[in-house]
Motif scaffolding. Structure first.
Motif, PDB file in Angstrom:
ATOM      1  N   LEU A  90       0.930  -1.191   0.186  1.00 60.69           N
ATOM      2  CA  LEU A  90       0.171  -0.017   0.213  1.00 60.69           C
ATOM      3  C   LEU A  90       0.946   1.386   0.031  1.00 60.69           C
ATOM      4  CD1 LEU A  90      -2.770  -1.088   2.659  1.00 60.69           C
ATOM      5  CD2 LEU A  90      -2.872  -0.993   0.229  1.00 60.69           C
ATOM      6  N   VAL A  99      -6.011   6.190  -0.454  1.00 60.50           N
ATOM      7  CA  VAL A  99      -5.878   5.278  -1.362  1.00 60.50           C
ATOM      8  C   VAL A  99      -6.880   4.544  -2.060  1.00 60.50           C
ATOM      9  CG1 VAL A  99      -4.891   2.640  -0.869  1.00 60.50           C
ATOM     10  CG2 VAL A  99      -3.855   4.437   0.363  1.00 60.50           C
ATOM     11  N   LEU A 100      -8.077   4.558  -1.429  1.00 61.56           N
ATOM     12  CA  LEU A 100      -9.428   4.079  -2.024  1.00 61.56           C
ATOM     13  C   LEU A 100      -9.833   5.007  -3.145  1.00 61.56           C
ATOM     14  CD1 LEU A 100     -10.842   2.233   0.968  1.00 61.56           C
ATOM     15  CD2 LEU A 100      -9.659   1.115  -0.770  1.00 61.56           C
ATOM     16  N   ALA A 103      -8.425   4.907  -6.416  1.00 57.74           N
ATOM     17  CA  ALA A 103      -8.474   3.568  -7.172  1.00 57.74           C
ATOM     18  C   ALA A 103     -10.092   3.473  -7.706  1.00 57.74           C
ATOM     19  CB  ALA A 103      -8.075   2.267  -6.293  1.00 57.74           C
ATOM     20  N   ASN A 104     -10.990   4.443  -6.958  1.00 58.87           N
ATOM     21  CA  ASN A 104     -12.373   4.019  -7.193  1.00 58.87           C
ATOM     22  C   ASN A 104     -12.798   4.122  -8.911  1.00 58.87           C
ATOM     23  OD1 ASN A 104     -14.909   3.311  -6.709  1.00 58.87           O
ATOM     24  ND2 ASN A 104     -15.410   5.378  -5.719  1.00 58.87           N
ATOM     25  N   ARG A 143      -9.104  -2.236  -2.769  1.00 65.27           N
ATOM     26  CA  ARG A 143      -8.666  -1.464  -3.719  1.00 65.27           C
ATOM     27  C   ARG A 143      -8.587  -2.101  -5.071  1.00 65.27           C
ATOM     28  NH1 ARG A 143      -2.454   0.959  -3.913  1.00 65.27           N
ATOM     29  NH2 ARG A 143      -2.108  -1.242  -3.584  1.00 65.27           N
TER      30      ARG A 143
END
Length: 328
Positions: A90, A99-100, A103-104, A143
């Motif tokens: 990560l 982080v999410l 990537a979403n 993710r």
């Protein structure tokens, strides 16, 4: 047509086969597990399915399309297939929410459902360097899932997790299939991870597929001692005990059978049916059952039983129902 088809996959490295003519199929929503000792080729096979390693021979087809390896395409990987490595990483010093978000690709409601399935909603504000190993793994998994894969490949997902985080991840994987409609294929060295989850299990030994079947078939009817050892304790009996218990096996006796494989829980102590007299040599208590070493016709056998009050030196009668034996 099979949803995922692996046909005669071989991989040769430095003159040796890491995988040799491995073939199997998986249907959509079928829970498939691959078992084998370290070095059997499990991770390599998963990476070939994901399009991350180029096989020497054979082909993989996913939804009718041939999976191309890294030699054949600029960016390795197969659309619709996600692979979670044992060595996931990560970004450091970012919050989980960041982080999410990067990537979403999902709508807010769908992303919220995914986070709920992965049990990570409460971690959004936490920096990635302040997460436990189990929490980091679930973030890495979420993710990947934000990319809406159809097939999820999990490489030893339960390794290095404590009991609490392992149970959480097991529930997450169940919900990934049931609530998100994503098909999973996982590998694990722990029999409790695969036997209770999988619809079908494949066993790899030295890069070759040596057995496949339902969890009950793999556990109760292993094709060899190697497979038996992967899925729990067993007694491998020879000599007088084979003859003594042979009548319980019926059609399972092979013409040249010399050994009898018996799981410890298959023996019965002091039952009313025909039995052999033995002597208790040791008793180990494990809470819900005891493991008892019994000397029987000059051989020591291990018996799992819930019978209480057994002590060293006790005489016991040992019987073996037909369902508990397998000849090799």
């Amino acid at each position: 047509m099979s949803w995922l088809s692996v046909s005669n996959i071989s991989l040769q490295e430095k003159g040796n086969f890491a995988l040799q003519e491995v073939s199997f199929t998986q249907q959509q929503f079928q829970k498939l597990a691959i078992a084998g000792e370290t070095g059997a080729g499990k991770s390599t096979l998963l990476q070939i399915i994901a399009g991350l390693i180029q096989p020497t021979a054979g082909e993989v087809r996913f939804e009718g399309e041939r999976v191309r390896g890294p030699i054949e395409k600029l960016i390795p990987g197969q659309p619709g297939v996600a692979y979670l490595s044992q060595h996931f990483e990560l970004p450091k010093f970012l919050r989980v929410e960041q982080v999410l978000r990067y990537a979403n690709t999902l709508r807010a409601a769908d992303a919220a459902t995914l986070y709920e399935v992965c049990r990570i909603g409460h971690l959004a504000a936490r920096p990635t360097n302040q997460l436990s190993g189990g929490e980091r793994q679930r973030i890495a998994l979420a993710r990947l899932l934000l990319g809406s894969p159809k097939l999820l490949l999990l490489d030893e997902p339960f390794s290095n997790l404590d009991r609490m985080h392992k149970n959480i991840l097991k529930s997450v994987i169940e919900d990934i299939g049931a609530k998100l409609g994503i098909t999973c294929l996982l590998i694990s060295h722990d029999p409790t991870d695969t036997l209770s989850w999988a619809d079908r299990i494949l066993v790899l030994q030295g890069g070759q597929l040596v057995q496949q079947g339902s969890p009950e078939q793999i556990y109760r009817q292993p094709t060899n001692e190697y497979t038996a050892s992967l899925f729990g304790d067993y007694n491998l009996l020879a000599g007088p005990l084979v003859a003594a218990f042979a009548k319980f096996a019926g059609s399972k006796v092979k013409p040249k059978s010399k050994h009898l494989l018996v799981r410890p829980e298959a023996f019965r102590l002091n039952a009313a049916n025909e039995s052999q007299v033995g002597t208790v040599r040791a008793v180990r208590f494990y809470g819900s059952y005891s493991e008892v070493e019994v000397e029987l016709l000059g051989t020591s056998v291990t018996v799992k039983t819930s019978e209480a009050g057994l002590e060293t030196g006790n005489e016991v009668r040992v019987s073996l129902p037909a369902a508990g034996v397998w000849f090799m």
